[in-house]
Design a protein around this motif. Structure first.
Motif, PDB file in Angstrom:
ATOM      1  N   PHE A   1      50.862  52.917  43.132  1.00 23.04           N
ATOM      2  CA  PHE A   1      50.333  51.646  43.623  1.00 23.04           C
ATOM      3  C   PHE A   1      51.441  50.833  44.277  1.00 23.04           C
TER       4      PHE A   1
ATOM      5  N   LEU B   1      45.705  43.638  40.176  1.00 27.02           N
ATOM      6  CA  LEU B   1      44.830  44.796  40.419  1.00 27.02           C
ATOM      7  C   LEU B   1      45.388  46.086  39.827  1.00 27.02           C
ATOM      8  N   ALA B   2      46.675  46.339  40.015  1.00 32.58           N
ATOM      9  CA  ALA B   2      47.244  47.598  39.506  1.00 32.58           C
ATOM     10  C   ALA B   2      47.123  47.678  37.989  1.00 32.58           C
TER      11      ALA B   2
ATOM     12  N   ASN C   1      39.066  40.929  40.489  1.00 35.58           N
ATOM     13  CA  ASN C   1      40.057  42.001  40.483  1.00 35.58           C
ATOM     14  C   ASN C   1      39.564  43.204  39.676  1.00 35.58           C
ATOM     15  N   ARG C   2      38.849  42.951  38.587  1.00 32.95           N
ATOM     16  CA  ARG C   2      38.297  44.072  37.809  1.00 32.95           C
ATOM     17  C   ARG C   2      37.210  44.800  38.590  1.00 32.95           C
TER      18      ARG C   2
ATOM     19  N   ALA D   1      38.957  46.987  40.948  1.00 34.82           N
ATOM     20  CA  ALA D   1      39.565  48.118  40.247  1.00 34.82           C
ATOM     21  C   ALA D   1      38.530  49.194  39.944  1.00 34.82           C
ATOM     22  N   GLU D   2      37.353  48.794  39.484  1.00 32.65           N
ATOM     23  CA  GLU D   2      36.295  49.762  39.190  1.00 32.65           C
ATOM     24  C   GLU D   2      35.839  50.478  40.448  1.00 32.65           C
TER      25      GLU D   2
ATOM     26  N   TYR E   1      44.767  46.412  36.071  1.00 30.01           N
ATOM     27  CA  TYR E   1      43.398  46.751  35.706  1.00 30.01           C
ATOM     28  C   TYR E   1      43.098  48.215  36.026  1.00 30.01           C
ATOM     29  N   CYS E   2      43.676  48.715  37.112  1.00 32.71           N
ATOM     30  CA  CYS E   2      43.482  50.134  37.436  1.00 32.71           C
ATOM     31  C   CYS E   2      44.154  51.034  36.398  1.00 32.71           C
ATOM     32  N   ARG E   3      45.322  50.630  35.935  1.00 35.19           N
ATOM     33  CA  ARG E   3      46.005  51.400  34.884  1.00 35.19           C
ATOM     34  C   ARG E   3      45.152  51.417  33.614  1.00 35.19           C
TER      35      ARG E   3
ATOM     36  N   GLN F   1      38.566  52.930  41.491  1.00 29.41           N
ATOM     37  CA  GLN F   1      38.591  54.119  40.644  1.00 29.41           C
ATOM     38  C   GLN F   1      37.565  55.151  41.104  1.00 29.41           C
TER      39      GLN F   1
END
Length: 456
Positions: A151, A138-139, A111-112, A115-116, A141-143, A119
Motif C-alpha cells: 500500500f 484506509l491501509a 474508509n471502511r 476498504a471492503e 482497515y485493509c490490513r 478487498q
C-alpha cells in the motif's frame, strides 16, 4: 508489471471534452493513460446508501469503478472531517477547524466501505496506490480485513508542522493508522521533515531519513514532486491559440498586457491577497492604469463547506471595490469569473498572457504554476510570479519571481518587474524552468512512486 489499483475521493472524467478537476485528477489520469489500471472512487452523487449501485466505465487500459455516497456520509466524511478538519489544518488554517465526533465517525465509516470494496477488487500481487487526505486510515482497515498487498499513500497537500497537526482531535490515532502504509509520498522535503518530527516527538517512532518504524512496522517515506507533461501542454496551447475563446479574450484586452490567475475558489489560494497586490501595483505605478488587465478564473469549490461562501462574498466585494476605484470607460482592471473553462482553453489563455500569478498561502505543489510555464511560447514567454509557500517554488525558484503573498508591496514590485522584464531574460528564465519540468515530469513522478512501492 504488477497491476495498479488507484483509490481517491473523486475520479477524473474519461470522456473527451470534459475537464479534469484539480491536480490530483490531472496527475493520476495522465499516469494511468500510460500504464493502465483501475481507478476507484466516489462518483459525486448522493444516494440512499453509500456504495451502491456500482458503476464501471472502461477506456482503453483504464477502468473507472465508482459509487455514490449517502447524504449522511457526504455530510460527515466529505463536508465534515475531510474538509472542515483535515483540509484547513493541513493548510495551517487551524482557525477554520470545525470538529464534530459524528464527522470523525463518518470519516472512518467511509474508509471502511472503501476498504471492503477494495478487498473484493484486488488480486494477489496488485499494488494499491491511495491518494490524499480523504483516506489516511484506509491501509489500516485493509490490513484488518487480511489484505497483504503493498500500500502506498501519496499526499497531494502539505503536511503541517507537528504542533499544527496536533490540533486535530484523534491525531495520534490517525498517525498510527497512516503507518500501516508501506510507502508515504510527499511533495517536498519540508513536508517529509514535518512528518518525521511528529512521529519521533509524539509517537516515539524511530526515524531515519527515508523510513519510520512504529511498533515494529516500517514505513518508507519519500519526496515525489508531482509534475505535468510539458510537451503535451505546449502542443495544446499552440494548437488552441486561435480558438474562439482565446480570440475573444485578446479582443477584449485591446492590446493591453494580461496578468492571469486560475484557481479553485479556496481560502488556501491567497485570492484576496492577490487582488490587493494588484491594487497596490495600480496605486504605486500609475503608468499601468489602463495598460494592464488582471483576469482571475476561480470556479466554485466546496460551496457547502464552512467558510467558502463568506470567501466568495469577500472576493466579490474586493474586486468590486478595486474596479469601482480604477475602472475607466474602456478598461476594467479586474475580470473576476466564477466559472470553469476546458483545459485546452485555459492553456491558450496562459499562452496569451504576459504574467502568471500564483499566490497560494499554502500549497502542496500547485500544478497551475507548472502548466503556466509549459504553455508559454518559447520565443516570447510570459513570467511566472509564484508564492514561496507552494511546493512548486522548491523547483522553480531560479526561473520564477518568488513572492510572500502576505506582502502586498512585495507582490506589486514583482508584478512590475515581470511586466518590465526584457525578452532575453524572460527566455532565459523560461528555459531553466522547462528543464525542471522535463526532469520532474508526470511520467517521472508516477514511475518513481510505483517503482519504489513495488520494490519494498
Amino acid at each position: 508489471m504488477a497491476r495498479i489499483l488507484v483509490v481517491s475521493n473523486r475520479v477524473a472524467p474519461l470522456s473527451e471534452g470534459q475537464a479534469p478537476t484539480g491536480g490530483l485528477a490531472v496527475g493520476v489520469l495522465g499516469a494511468l493513460k500510460e500504464v493502465g489500471g483501475i481507478w476507484m472512487g466516489w462518483n459525486g452523487e448522493i444516494a440512499r446508501e453509500s456504495g451502491t449501485p456500482l458503476a464501471q466505465q472502461d477506456s482503453g487500459a483504464i477502468s473507472l469503478i465508482t459509487w455514490p455516497l449517502s447524504q449522511y456520509d457526504y455530510d460527515t466524511f466529505y463536508r465534515g472531517f475531510a474538509n472542515s478538519v483535515l483540509w484547513p489544518v493541513f493548510h495551517f488554517r487551524t482557525d477554520l477547524l470545525h470538529y464534530r465526533d459524528e464527522d470523525y465517525e463518518g470519516y472512518k465509516r467511509v474508509n471502511r466501505i472503501f476498504a471492503e470494496r477494495l478487498q473484493r477488487m484486488a488480486r494477489p500481487g496488485d499494488l494499491i496506490w491511495v491518494h490524499d487526505y480523504h483516506f489516511l486510515p484506509l491501509a489500516q482497515y485493509c490490513r484488518e480485513l487480511g489484505m497483504q498487498h503493498k500500500f502506498g499513500l501519496f499526499l497531494h497537500i502539505p503536511f503541517p508542522s507537528d504542533q499544527v497537526f496536533r490540533t486535530i482531535p484523534h491525531h495520534a490515532d490517525l498517525a498510527r493508522a497512516m503507518a500501516a502504509f508501506d510507502l508515504i509520498g510527499l511533495q517536498t522535503s519540508d513536508d517529509l521533515q514535518a512528518m518525521r518530527d511528529y512521529y519521533e516527538r509524539h509517537l516515539g517512532a524511530a526515524c531515519s531519513h527515508d523510513t519510520l518504524v512504529l511498533n515494529g512496522k516500517a514505513t518508507r517515506l519519500g519526496v515525489y514532486p508531482i509534475g505535468v507533461c510539458p510537451e503535451d501542454i505546449q502542443a495544446l496551447s499552440r494548437e488552441h491559440r486561435n480558438s474562439r475563446e482565446s480570440i475573444k479574450l485578446k479582443s477584449g484586452l485591446q492590446h493591453r498586457r494580461l496578468i492571469i490567475s486560475v484557481d479553485r475558489l479556496d481560502y488556501s489560494k491567497g485570492l484576496v491577497e492577490r487582488f490587493r497586490g494588484f491594487e497596490r501595483l495600480l496605486d504605486t505605478r500609475p503608468r499601468f492604469r489602463g495598460q494592464v488587465s488582471f483576469v482571475q478564473i476561480a470556479p466554485p469549490s466546496r460551496a457547502d463547506v464552512h467558510g467558502y461562501r463568506s470567501l466568495r462574498r469577500l472576493l466579490e466585494q474586493t474586486a468590486g471595490r478595486i474596479n469601482g476605484r480604477w475602472t475607466e470607460l474602456s478598461w476594467t482592471p479586474i475580470r473576476y469569473m466564477n466559472r470553469s473553462f476546458d483545459r485546452a482553453t485555459l492553456m491558450s489563455f496562459f499562452r496569451a498572457s504576459q504574467v502568471g500569478l500564483v499566490t497560494s498561502l499554502r500549497d502542496g505543489m500547485n500544478l497551475v504554476a507548472k502548466e503556466y510555464v509549459a504553455a508559454q511560447p518559447e520565443d516570447d514567454p510570459g513570467v511566472l510570479v509564484l508564492s514561496e509557500f507552494t511546493g512548486a517554488a522548491r523547483e522553480l525558484s531560479e526561473g520564477a519571481l518568488l513572492i510572500n503573498p502576505y506582502d502586498t508591496a512585495g507582490m506589486a514590485r514583482a508584478l512590475r518587474s515581470a511586466l518590465d522584464m526584457q525578452s532575453a531574460e524572460r527566455r532565459r528564465r523560461h528555459e531553466i524552468m522547462m528543464d525542471v519540468l522535463r526532469k520532474n515530469s508526470l511520467t517521472a513522478w508516477r514511475e518513481r512512486f510505483i517503482e519504489d512501492l513495488g520494490g519494498i
